[in-house]
Write an enzyme that holds these catalytic residues in place. Structure first.
Site, PDB file in Angstrom:
ATOM      1  CG  ASP A   6      -4.768   5.394  -1.282  1.00  0.00           C
ATOM      2  OD1 ASP A   6      -5.499   5.612  -2.218  1.00  0.00           O
ATOM      3  OD2 ASP A   6      -5.024   4.702  -0.301  1.00  0.00           O
ATOM      4  CG  ASN A  28     -10.395   1.039   0.739  1.00  0.00           C
ATOM      5  OD1 ASN A  28      -9.133   1.205   0.159  1.00  0.00           O
ATOM      6  ND2 ASN A  28     -11.352   1.784   0.565  1.00  0.00           N
ATOM      7  CB  CYS A  79      -9.888   2.882  -6.534  1.00  0.00           C
ATOM      8  SG  CYS A  79      -9.082   3.394  -4.787  1.00  0.00           S
ATOM      9  CD1 TRP A  97      -2.757   1.665   0.523  1.00  0.00           C
ATOM     10  CD2 TRP A  97      -1.371   2.358   2.272  1.00  0.00           C
ATOM     11  NE1 TRP A  97      -3.375   2.813   1.018  1.00  0.00           N
ATOM     12  CE2 TRP A  97      -2.433   3.273   1.745  1.00  0.00           C
ATOM     13  CE3 TRP A  97      -0.355   2.834   2.976  1.00  0.00           C
ATOM     14  CZ2 TRP A  97      -2.381   4.513   2.410  1.00  0.00           C
ATOM     15  CZ3 TRP A  97      -0.301   3.927   3.458  1.00  0.00           C
ATOM     16  CH2 TRP A  97      -1.498   4.864   3.139  1.00  0.00           C
ATOM     17  CE  LYS A 106     -10.929   6.738  -5.320  1.00  0.00           C
ATOM     18  NZ  LYS A 106     -10.415   7.953  -4.662  1.00  0.00           N
ATOM     19  CG  ASP A 161     -12.927   9.558  -2.362  1.00  0.00           C
ATOM     20  OD1 ASP A 161     -12.908   8.721  -1.499  1.00  0.00           O
ATOM     21  OD2 ASP A 161     -12.300   9.334  -3.626  1.00  0.00           O
ATOM     22  CG  ASP A 162     -15.328   6.619   2.251  1.00  0.00           C
ATOM     23  OD1 ASP A 162     -16.631   6.733   2.306  1.00  0.00           O
ATOM     24  OD2 ASP A 162     -14.541   5.818   2.600  1.00  0.00           O
ATOM     25  CG  ASP A 196     -11.601   2.384  -2.874  1.00  0.00           C
ATOM     26  OD1 ASP A 196     -10.804   1.567  -2.929  1.00  0.00           O
ATOM     27  OD2 ASP A 196     -11.320   3.662  -2.231  1.00  0.00           O
TER      28      ASP A 196
HETATM   29  C1  GLA Z   1      -9.110   4.107  -0.510  1.00  0.00           C
HETATM   30  C2  GLA Z   1      -9.016   5.175  -1.720  1.00  0.00           C
HETATM   31  C3  GLA Z   1      -8.623   6.550  -1.479  1.00  0.00           C
HETATM   32  C4  GLA Z   1     -10.091   7.106  -0.883  1.00  0.00           C
HETATM   33  C5  GLA Z   1     -10.413   6.429   0.325  1.00  0.00           C
HETATM   34  C6  GLA Z   1     -11.526   6.471   0.930  1.00  0.00           C
HETATM   35  O1  GLA Z   1      -8.064   4.448   0.610  1.00  0.00           O
HETATM   36  O2  GLA Z   1      -7.671   4.480  -2.327  1.00  0.00           O
HETATM   37  O3  GLA Z   1      -8.571   7.292  -2.669  1.00  0.00           O
HETATM   38  O4  GLA Z   1     -11.133   6.832  -1.859  1.00  0.00           O
HETATM   39  O5  GLA Z   1     -10.383   4.792   0.225  1.00  0.00           O
HETATM   40  O6  GLA Z   1     -12.172   5.750   2.158  1.00  0.00           O
END
Ligand code: GLA
Length: 738
Positions: free
Chosen positions: A548, A480, A526, A193, A476, A366-367, A478
């Site tokens: 990131d 995670n 992502c 990461w 986007k 985003d989030d 994601d």
């Molecule tokens: C991941 C993505 C980031 C962002 C966060 C949001 O880490 O890579 O760009 O979107 O999640 O929680």
């Protein structure tokens, strides 16, 4: 079985569209030959019936012929002819000691599998060759097709059980590639990461080098790409064989130098914890393993791969055949680094106004916009708009973004759930888990078992609703965390490992269906940065988030590594704030802009805080980027000076396909002892054409001609002004044919 071309010595040739490719089968010698671009690929049926690799390399003469494949001899009493002979798709049986392509267990406990040639069919651009076990009704169809322009081969296998009992597949490759004994170097990409895309280069030695992911997804730690070079690694010269696996689940590529120094590269589903029960009549399709060859070093290899990705892999292509290409990516603004979870209607509107003033094309929230998502402890799984943050839904923000002349994108993480969510409280059984065992959380979240039909339907339905009810141009997407406790207790115990295949197939299925229902919606893959980048997801994803880590200096090496395997078209690069949160390094906005302009530019800074000068710099450089963007992201990329190994400098150049335009980026890490930037000899231009040099940023040395021939720029080169010194400096130029 249908036998297409088995009439004695009949030679069947079919020339493919464009006249640059051919697939021929010499029935007398039992030799298959596939030509495309500057590549020939040849294999044949040896007298025992095995499908044996014969040649992969530079294109051979049209009339050149191969004799029937001769198996390699035994090596004393320890290495059998079967193990020494490079096979296209070897079953584990008959004393095979190298990596098998296929390993199975039959219902009666027999685990011996020996695949012999059975039949072949010519296809539009290659062959399908059927193999069968010497006794049992396990059939494997090998698919081959070549791209006429690049010579990149697509290979995959379909495994079919026509026995009356189930067969368990323990290992299934998409393809195996082979090279004869020689001195080779191996290139592959590793990371973690915030540290993805490290190019690792080493001498290929006896034994096996395994690059893989056991994580259920592609992974940051290694990427499913390899390049093998004859001799030492070289950017510009020498033979390179490369490959990339199109699979976003657990994968493995094994590069072996065997007991006779032959090299074999076997890649496909990761056999670790693998077990796919094939019931009578069922088939398993492997992913596709793409493979290519260049005589022009690693640079030549990546140019072929970029061209292929743009023309054949990426979605939303315009045009057909080799001319097909997606549009260059819109310049985006993304709110993550500015606001993190603290998104509000007013705050996002203010950022949108500022972004529009910079010349941004797409605004991405985003989030933080959904469920009870105040931080990363809650909300994943509950995909309703948070009413405290957006009391009137998303519409006012989207309308505002549109009124500002941008389109709107939104962050989602569909395959995940926080235990603190309504979804989890309703469906605790929907996550990957082994009943009664702990459920390991990472970032406070669990992985939904997308292999389950009900979970797949839930994910598809909420996304469909979101896209139907809101005017969203871009998601986007994601992801995670990686898997743990990958149980699927809906299925009988013996079949639960199917999750490794079914999860990824359902992911692709959802993306396919969304694409059908919302054909214009674009997607970014992502996974906490670059954790899901591969040629499988890129069939659906218009772009990826490489890391990131947005530190502009780190990004230069990451972007360098990324481009060995993937085109800059998909390589999103945001300009963020300084000092950077990761390395605490301070850099100028110009340097940050120019680092990101090497790829598909985006802005991710807290632009509300930018002063007039910063705003003007960003605006000027976005305006300078737009007209040359297609050349930068879709042109032929030359890595002129590598940023690796502590280099003081680095430089890249791209040239568009008709050689009418070129863009050069130059970066100084840290000047030492007053050393000037080296004279930069450009590449790939038309030597006879006249090119005008225009600065995008920075000054060429006094006396540099305003225009000169391609030959001049390539042979004499470009000198920088002696003032181009210091720490974290960048310059960029464009050359336009007059
Ligand atoms: C991941 C993505 C980031 C962002 C966060 C949001 O880490 O890579 O760009 O979107 O999640 O929680």
């Amino acid at each position: 079985m249908m036998k297409a071309f088995t009439l004695g010595a009949l030679l069947v040739a079919c020339t493919l569209a464009g006249g640059q490719a051919a697939a021929t089968y010499d029935g007398a010698a039992k030799v298959f030959r596939i030509d495309g671009g500057n590549v020939s690929y040849v294999f044949g049926v040896n007298p025992r019936g095995e499908l044996q690799q014969l040649y992969w390399g530079g294109r051979l003469g049209a009339k050149d012929q191969f004799s029937q494949a001769v198996p390699m001899p035994e090596w004393a009493s320890f290495d059998s002819s079967y193990t020494n002979t490079p096979q296209e798709y070897a079953g584990w049986g008959a004393g095979l000691f190298v990596e098998p392509a296929l390993k199975v267990t039959f219902a009666d406990g027999n685990r011996d599998l020996v695949l012999h040639y059975e039949a072949e069919t010519a296809t539009a651009n290659g062959f399908e060759v059927v193999l069968k076990d010497i006794q049992r009704a396990v059939y494997v169809t090998l698919h081959y097709s070549i791209d006429p322009a690049t010579g990149i081969l697509a290979r995959s296998a379909t495994i079919e059980n026509r026995e009356s009992q189930p067969v368990t597949i323990e290992q299934a490759a998409a393809a195996a590639w082979a090279l004869p004994p020689a001195h080779y170097s191996l290139n592959y990409l590793t990371g973690r990461w915030a540290g993805e895309w490290t190019l690792t280069q080493e001498t290929l030695n006896p034994g096996a080098r395994v690059i893989e992911s056991r994580r259920g997804t592609t992974g940051h730690q290694a990427n499913p790409w390899f390049a093998i070079q004859a001799g030492a690694p070289s950017e510009d010269a020498g033979e390179v064989w490369f490959g990339a696996l199109a699979w976003s689940g657990s994968w493995r590529i094994t590069v072996e130098q065997d007991q006779l120094d032959e090299v074999r590269v076997t890649g496909g589903f990761n056999p670790f914890d693998f077990g796919y029960v094939l019931h009578p009549g069922e088939k398993l399709e492997t992913p596709v393993f793409y493979g290519g060859y260049s005589a022009h070093g690693l640079g030549g290899a990546s140019r072929l791969l970029h061209h292929f990705e743009i023309a054949h892999i990426l979605p939303h292509r315009i045009g057909t055949g080799e001319d097909a290409a997606p549009k260059p990516r819109p310049v985006i603004y993304n709110s993550w680094e500015a606001t993190e979870f603290n998104v509000t209607e007013a705050g996002q509107m203010a950022l949108a106004e500022k972004a529009a003033a910079l010349g941004v094309d797409r605004f991405v929230m985003d989030d933080g916009w959904f469920g009870q998502r105040k931080d990363d402890h809650a909300g994943l799984g509950d995909w309703y708009v948070n009413a405290e943050k957006f009391p009137h839904g998303l519409k006012p923000l989207i309308d505002k973004v549109h009124a500002l002349g941008m389109d709107f994108g939104l962050w989602v993480e569909p395959e995940m759930v926080n235990p603190n969510s309504d979804l989890y409280r309703r469906h605790p059984d929907w996550v990957l888990n082994f009943p009664g065992r702990p459920r390991s959380e990472l970032r406070n979240q669990l992985v939904l078992n997308l292999a389950r039909p009900d979970v797949r339907d839930y994910v598809l339905d909420f996304l469909d609703k979101l896209l139907t009810e809101n005017d969203i141009a871009f998601l986007k997407w994601d992801y995670n965390r990686n898997w743990s406790e990958p149980g699927w207790d809906q299925l009988p115990a013996a079949e639960q490992k199917k999750v490794y295949v079914a999860f990824t197939q359902n992911l692709y299925g959802i993306l396919e269906e969304l694409h059908k229902r919302h054909p214009k919606v674009e997607l970014e893959s992502c996974s906490g940065g670059g954790g899901r980048v591969d040629l499988g997801i890129l069939k659906y994803a218009d772009e990826v988030w490489p890391s990131d880590n947005t530190d502009p200096f780190d990004r230069l090496t990451q972007q360098d590594g990324f481009t060995y395997a993937y085109t800059p078209q998909v390589m999103m690069a945001w300009v963020t704030d300084s000092p950077h949160w990761l390395n605490l390094r301070a850099t100028s906005l110009t340097y940050r802009m120019l680092s990101s302009m090497e790829g598909s530019l985006g802005i991710g800074a807290d632009i509300g805080k930018w002063n007039d000068e910063e705003t003007a710099t960003a605006k000027r450089l976005i305006a300078a980027y737009h007209p040359v963007q297609a050349t930068i992201v879709q042109g032929d990329l030359y890595r002129l000076i590598s940023p690796l190994n502590g280099s003081e400098f680095s430089a890249t150049q791209t040239v568009n396909h008709d050689k009418s335009q070129s863009v050069v980026f130059l970066y100084i890490h840290s000047t030492q002892e007053g050393r000037l930037f080296p004279r930069l000899k450009l590449k790939g231009l038309d030597p006879a054409a006249e090119y005008a040099l225009t600065s995008i940023e920075g000054k060429a040395r006094a006396g540099t001609p305003a225009a000169a021939s391609g030959a001049w720029w390539m042979n004499h080169g470009l000198d920088m002004d002696p003032g181009f010194r210091g720490d974290f400096k960048a310059a960029a130029f464009r050359l336009d044919r007059k």
